[in-house]
Motif scaffolding. Structure first.
Motif, PDB file in Angstrom:
ATOM      1  N   LEU A   1      23.718 -39.709 -90.793  1.00  0.00           N
ATOM      2  CA  LEU A   1      24.420 -40.471 -89.751  1.00  0.00           C
ATOM      3  C   LEU A   1      23.494 -41.343 -88.907  1.00  0.00           C
ATOM      4  N   SER A   2      22.274 -40.873 -88.640  1.00  0.00           N
ATOM      5  CA  SER A   2      21.404 -41.650 -87.735  1.00  0.00           C
ATOM      6  C   SER A   2      20.087 -42.043 -88.384  1.00  0.00           C
ATOM      7  N   GLN A   3      19.871 -41.576 -89.625  1.00  0.00           N
ATOM      8  CA  GLN A   3      18.608 -41.802 -90.342  1.00  0.00           C
ATOM      9  C   GLN A   3      17.419 -41.135 -89.660  1.00  0.00           C
ATOM     10  N   ASN A   4      17.681 -40.292 -88.668  1.00  0.00           N
ATOM     11  CA  ASN A   4      16.576 -39.569 -88.027  1.00  0.00           C
ATOM     12  C   ASN A   4      16.106 -38.458 -88.957  1.00  0.00           C
ATOM     13  N   VAL A   5      14.816 -38.458 -89.238  1.00  0.00           N
ATOM     14  CA  VAL A   5      14.244 -37.427 -90.113  1.00  0.00           C
ATOM     15  C   VAL A   5      13.748 -36.289 -89.233  1.00  0.00           C
TER      16      VAL A   5
ATOM     17  N   ILE B   1      16.284 -37.988 -79.436  1.00  0.00           N
ATOM     18  CA  ILE B   1      15.327 -37.786 -78.335  1.00  0.00           C
ATOM     19  C   ILE B   1      15.455 -39.010 -77.431  1.00  0.00           C
ATOM     20  N   ASN B   2      15.835 -38.805 -76.181  1.00  0.00           N
ATOM     21  CA  ASN B   2      16.188 -39.943 -75.325  1.00  0.00           C
ATOM     22  C   ASN B   2      15.158 -40.254 -74.237  1.00  0.00           C
ATOM     23  N   GLU B   3      13.991 -39.733 -74.419  1.00  0.00           N
ATOM     24  CA  GLU B   3      12.904 -39.928 -73.452  1.00  0.00           C
ATOM     25  C   GLU B   3      12.677 -41.426 -73.149  1.00  0.00           C
ATOM     26  N   THR B   4      12.667 -41.792 -71.883  1.00  0.00           N
ATOM     27  CA  THR B   4      12.369 -43.186 -71.502  1.00  0.00           C
ATOM     28  C   THR B   4      12.002 -43.221 -70.025  1.00  0.00           C
ATOM     29  N   SER B   5      11.561 -44.384 -69.554  1.00  0.00           N
ATOM     30  CA  SER B   5      11.287 -44.535 -68.119  1.00  0.00           C
ATOM     31  C   SER B   5      11.204 -46.021 -67.793  1.00  0.00           C
TER      32      SER B   5
ATOM     33  N   PHE C   1       9.583 -49.445 -66.938  1.00  0.00           N
ATOM     34  CA  PHE C   1       8.293 -50.066 -67.269  1.00  0.00           C
ATOM     35  C   PHE C   1       7.409 -49.122 -68.092  1.00  0.00           C
ATOM     36  N   ARG C   2       8.042 -48.443 -69.047  1.00  0.00           N
ATOM     37  CA  ARG C   2       7.305 -47.483 -69.875  1.00  0.00           C
ATOM     38  C   ARG C   2       6.159 -48.194 -70.605  1.00  0.00           C
ATOM     39  N   ASP C   3       4.996 -47.647 -70.599  1.00  0.00           N
ATOM     40  CA  ASP C   3       3.775 -48.295 -71.087  1.00  0.00           C
ATOM     41  C   ASP C   3       3.762 -49.720 -70.535  1.00  0.00           C
TER      42      ASP C   3
ATOM     43  N   GLY D   1      16.700 -52.562 -78.309  1.00  0.00           N
ATOM     44  CA  GLY D   1      17.295 -51.761 -79.391  1.00  0.00           C
ATOM     45  C   GLY D   1      16.884 -50.320 -79.113  1.00  0.00           C
ATOM     46  N   ALA D   2      17.781 -49.359 -79.220  1.00  0.00           N
ATOM     47  CA  ALA D   2      17.460 -47.971 -78.837  1.00  0.00           C
ATOM     48  C   ALA D   2      17.089 -47.915 -77.359  1.00  0.00           C
ATOM     49  N   CYS D   3      18.045 -48.314 -76.531  1.00  0.00           N
ATOM     50  CA  CYS D   3      17.781 -48.496 -75.085  1.00  0.00           C
ATOM     51  C   CYS D   3      17.818 -47.190 -74.316  1.00  0.00           C
TER      52      CYS D   3
ATOM     53  N   THR E   1      21.345 -51.438 -76.826  1.00  0.00           N
ATOM     54  CA  THR E   1      22.174 -50.662 -77.763  1.00  0.00           C
ATOM     55  C   THR E   1      21.500 -49.324 -78.038  1.00  0.00           C
ATOM     56  N   ASP E   2      22.318 -48.335 -78.291  1.00  0.00           N
ATOM     57  CA  ASP E   2      21.793 -47.017 -78.667  1.00  0.00           C
ATOM     58  C   ASP E   2      22.879 -46.288 -79.454  1.00  0.00           C
ATOM     59  N   ILE E   3      22.463 -45.407 -80.324  1.00  0.00           N
ATOM     60  CA  ILE E   3      23.435 -44.666 -81.144  1.00  0.00           C
ATOM     61  C   ILE E   3      24.166 -43.604 -80.330  1.00  0.00           C
TER      62      ILE E   3
ATOM     63  N   ALA F   1      25.626 -48.458 -80.661  1.00  0.00           N
ATOM     64  CA  ALA F   1      25.495 -49.055 -81.993  1.00  0.00           C
ATOM     65  C   ALA F   1      24.372 -48.366 -82.751  1.00  0.00           C
ATOM     66  N   ASN F   2      24.592 -48.244 -84.048  1.00  0.00           N
ATOM     67  CA  ASN F   2      23.604 -47.617 -84.930  1.00  0.00           C
ATOM     68  C   ASN F   2      22.699 -48.701 -85.513  1.00  0.00           C
ATOM     69  N   LEU F   3      21.398 -48.540 -85.352  1.00  0.00           N
ATOM     70  CA  LEU F   3      20.454 -49.513 -85.915  1.00  0.00           C
ATOM     71  C   LEU F   3      20.403 -49.416 -87.432  1.00  0.00           C
ATOM     72  N   CYS F   4      20.917 -48.311 -87.961  1.00  0.00           N
ATOM     73  CA  CYS F   4      20.793 -48.079 -89.406  1.00  0.00           C
ATOM     74  C   CYS F   4      22.149 -48.035 -90.101  1.00  0.00           C
TER      75      CYS F   4
ATOM     76  N   LEU G   1      11.851 -52.791 -79.561  1.00  0.00           N
ATOM     77  CA  LEU G   1      12.341 -51.757 -80.484  1.00  0.00           C
ATOM     78  C   LEU G   1      11.312 -50.639 -80.446  1.00  0.00           C
ATOM     79  N   ARG G   2      11.275 -49.970 -79.315  1.00  0.00           N
ATOM     80  CA  ARG G   2      10.136 -49.081 -79.058  1.00  0.00           C
ATOM     81  C   ARG G   2      10.534 -47.610 -79.154  1.00  0.00           C
ATOM     82  N   ASN G   3       9.645 -46.854 -79.747  1.00  0.00           N
ATOM     83  CA  ASN G   3       9.764 -45.392 -79.776  1.00  0.00           C
ATOM     84  C   ASN G   3      11.058 -44.908 -80.424  1.00  0.00           C
ATOM     85  N   VAL G   4      11.465 -45.618 -81.446  1.00  0.00           N
ATOM     86  CA  VAL G   4      12.616 -45.158 -82.236  1.00  0.00           C
ATOM     87  C   VAL G   4      12.263 -45.106 -83.716  1.00  0.00           C
TER      88      VAL G   4
END
Ligand SMILES: C[S@@+](CC[C@H](N)C(=O)[O-])C[C@H]1O[C@@H](n2cnc3c(N)ncnc32)[C@H](O)[C@@H]1O
Length: 279
Positions: A19-23, A73-77, A79-81, A111-113, A143-145, A198-201, A219-222
């Motif tokens: 469903l999400s292509q997450n391995v 995994i929804n970790e964000t902040s 101005f991350r990096d 993407g993957a916000c 967008t995010d799944i 939305a699904n990126l995959c 498109l960071r950290n996804v």
């Protein structure tokens, strides 16, 4: 955290991948125990075994999707990096603004916000440092799944603990309204943003028309959760919706799967990517 000896984690991993292509690595099977607790409770179940048994006998796309979303995994902040934002401010945006001065339009995609901090950071950056953009058509798509994080991004409402991570103090008072323990993004920044699930995959990218062209894509950290093949397909799609002079930022540990499509540029202590045109 322990795993259950009788739960079919392989089944769950395959379901999530489909469903999400997450391995998901088997060494992290214990995550199913914690992350699916709420779903188990809502289903009136107590053990993962029951859930798996239920799914094996009866197809339930809604339940399956909610399992895949719960495992993200929804970790964000904010101005991350900070380096990509700093590079945009000092070098990349001034050039893009000059290049778009007749069009007066700039489009960004996070993407993957996740819960929206990346998109709002871009909005605040423009407000703070580029007053000449007043009257321009500025759009930041997020967008995010995962439906739950998208709803949070749309609400633009953050707890003070989230505010303490990465946000310059003066931005707090300038771009947020205080509501009890929370801070809500002011309407002038929110109106630049648009969030949707939305699904990126999926079979098609969330944006795939020529008029959807973006100037800057984050498109960071996804991609680190995807297989090499998934990354390749995704980045070929991203290449199609990025303007020829557009800019792609990936997470600091991520690289394009197909380097023939991208030129990497090292600047400002970070790295970004320009689309290469076929020769
Ligand atoms: C670690 S967060 C990154 C958030 C933000 N880009 C950042 O760097 O701070 C990863 C996000 O990717 C999302 N995600 C995972 N698989 C996805 C997929 N197939 N399509 C869209 N989003 C996905 C997750 O829901 C999660 O919110």
């Amino acid at each position: 955290m322990e795993t259950s000896p009788s739960a079919d984690y392989g089944y769950l991993r395959t379901l999530v991948f489909g469903l999400s292509q997450n391995v998901l690595d088997p060494s992290r099977d214990y995550l199913f125990e914690t992350r699916l607790t709420k779903i188990l409770r809502n289903q009136g179940m107590t053990h993962l075994e029951e859930l798996v048994r239920h799914l094996k006998v009866r197809k339930n796309p809604v339940l399956e999707r909610s399992i895949a979303e719960a495992m993200t995994i929804n970790e964000t902040s904010f101005f991350r990096d900070s380096r990509p934002f700093e590079l945009l401010r000092t070098e990349l945006l001034p050039k893009l603004i000059e290049a778009r001065r007749h069009l007066r339009c700039l489009r960004f995609w996070s993407g993957a916000c996740s819960t929206g901090q990346e998109a709002y950071s871009l909005g605040m950056l423009m407000f703070e440092h580029f007053p000449l953009l007043t009257g321009w058509n500025l759009k930041i798509e997020g967008t995010d799944i995962c439906a739950e994080v998208v709803a949070r991004a749309q609400a633009g409402c953050y707890h003070r603990i989230e505010m303490n991570r990465g946000l310059p103090a003066r931005f707090l008072v300038r771009y947020f309204d205080h509501q009890g323990e929370n801070w809500v993004v002011k309407p002038e920044v929110r109106k630049m943003t648009n969030f949707r699930q939305a699904n990126l995959c999926g079979p098609a990218l969330p944006f795939n028309r020529v008029e959807d062209r973006f100037d800057v894509i984050f498109l960071r950290n996804v991609m680190l959760y995807f297989s090499q093949e998934t990354r390749k397909v995704l980045l070929a799609g991203i290449h199609r919706v990025l303007a020829p002079d557009g800019i792609l930022f990936l997470g600091s540990s991520e690289q394009p799967a197909d380097p023939s499509l991208w030129t990497s540029v090292l600047a400002g202590g970070t790295c970004y990517f320009r689309p290469r045109r076929p020769s």
